[in-house]
Design an enzyme around this catalytic site. Structure first.
Site, short mmCIF file in Angstrom:
data_model
loop_
_atom_site.label_atom_id
_atom_site.label_comp_id
_atom_site.label_asym_id
_atom_site.label_seq_id
_atom_site.Cartn_x
_atom_site.Cartn_y
_atom_site.Cartn_z
N GLY A 1 5.70 7.50 4.24
CA GLY A 1 4.60 7.18 3.34
C GLY A 1 3.38 6.68 4.09
N GLY B 1 -3.51 3.99 3.20
CA GLY B 1 -3.12 2.62 2.89
C GLY B 1 -2.44 1.90 4.03
N SER C 1 7.39 -5.56 -0.10
CA SER C 1 6.26 -6.20 -0.78
C SER C 1 6.53 -7.54 -1.45
CB SER C 1 5.70 -5.26 -1.85
OG SER C 1 4.67 -5.89 -2.56
N TYR D 1 10.02 -1.81 -9.79
CA TYR D 1 9.49 -1.92 -8.44
C TYR D 1 10.05 -3.15 -7.73
CZ TYR D 1 5.87 -2.48 -4.80
OH TYR D 1 5.19 -2.63 -3.62
#
Length: 264
Positions: free
Chosen positions: A14, A18, A141, A154
């Site tokens: 990924g 970002g 995260s 998430y």
């Protein structure tokens, strides 16, 4: 401190933009050969070209593969069968009330975040152990639990990554391979910028004004009171991937601007 990763091969899932792209750029700048991954061949190609411009002389490759599917992971592994550094960064998020999240969405979140990381780690860490050196890193995260249930899918997937990270670290103890998680706070990625710039225009305010309002109202525990820059997260990851971080393993490191009120 001078971090030197010349001769190392790094896979960043990924990583077309970002935080992932910033990590790929940071690793390449330190001398590592880097594999960029995304779902779109066009996006991957554009990111590879951009990284080569950002870091002249960098060894960069790319592969378009949907890591939410076992076949996509297998395709990536066939393309780059060995790596010294693995950064499990791929992820998606969308606020949604718990009672509206379908089984299919739960399955997708777990496959993309947890199963993809497990499959990549299982393959690459084995080779790292055999060679006596390696780094496995997980983006878990810090904000997963800050959305009042609207990001429960998430947050659950990210919490699972913390357990996976520690479990793999225990499994490779004494091998020269370190395994850690890193926890970014809210980060000013392209997606965040697009959303906030649109919202700011609608409200007749600046990006900075909305940023200040959000931190004062929703994230008052932040000590920096601003979005984290992708490069700031990447700096932590590059350090954890280095020889200088050889005594850090089984750990969770935050780049969150102090949002979590904790002394450890």
């Amino acid at each position: 401190m001078h971090i030197q990763l010349t001769g190392k091969r790094a896979v960043v899932s990924g990583s077309t933009k970002g935080i992932g792209y910033a990590i790929a750029r940071g690793l390449a700048a330190a001398g590592a050969a880097v594999l960029i991954n995304g779902r779109s061949e066009q996006t991957v190609a554009a990111s590879v070209d951009k990284l080569k411009r950002d870091v002249p002389g960098a060894e960069v490759d790319g592969i378009a593969a949907d890591l939410s599917r076992a076949e996509g992971v297998s395709w990536l592994l066939e393309h780059w069968p060995e790596a010294d550094i693995l950064v499990n960064n791929v992820g998606v998020f969308e606020p949604k009330p718990f009672f509206e999240i379908t089984d299919e969405e739960w399955e997708y979140y777990m496959q993309l975040h947890v199963m993809a990381a497990m499959r990549l780690s299982r393959h690459y860490a084995k080779g790292m152990v055999e060679r006596g050196w390696g780094r496995v890193l997980f983006n878990a995260s810090v904000t997963g639990g800050f959305f009042s249930g609207e990001m429960v899918h998430y947050g659950t997937a990210k919490a699972a990554l913390l357990g996976l990270s520690r479990g793999i670290a225990e499994s490779v103890a004494g091998s020269g391979v370190t395994v850690n998680s890193f926890l970014p706070g809210p980060t000013r990625t392209e997606r965040v910028e697009t959303f906030f710039e649109g919202a700011a225009q609608t409200a007749g305010k600046t990006f900075e004004q909305l940023e200040q309002e959000m931190y004062a109202g929703s994230l008052p525990t932040s000590l920096v009171q601003r979005f984290i820059r992708p490069e700031e997260v990447a700096s932590l990851v590059v350090f954890l991937a280095s020889e200088q971080a050889s005594a850090i393993t089984g750990a969770t490191m935050r780049a969150d601007g102090g949002i979590v009120r904790s002394m450890v």
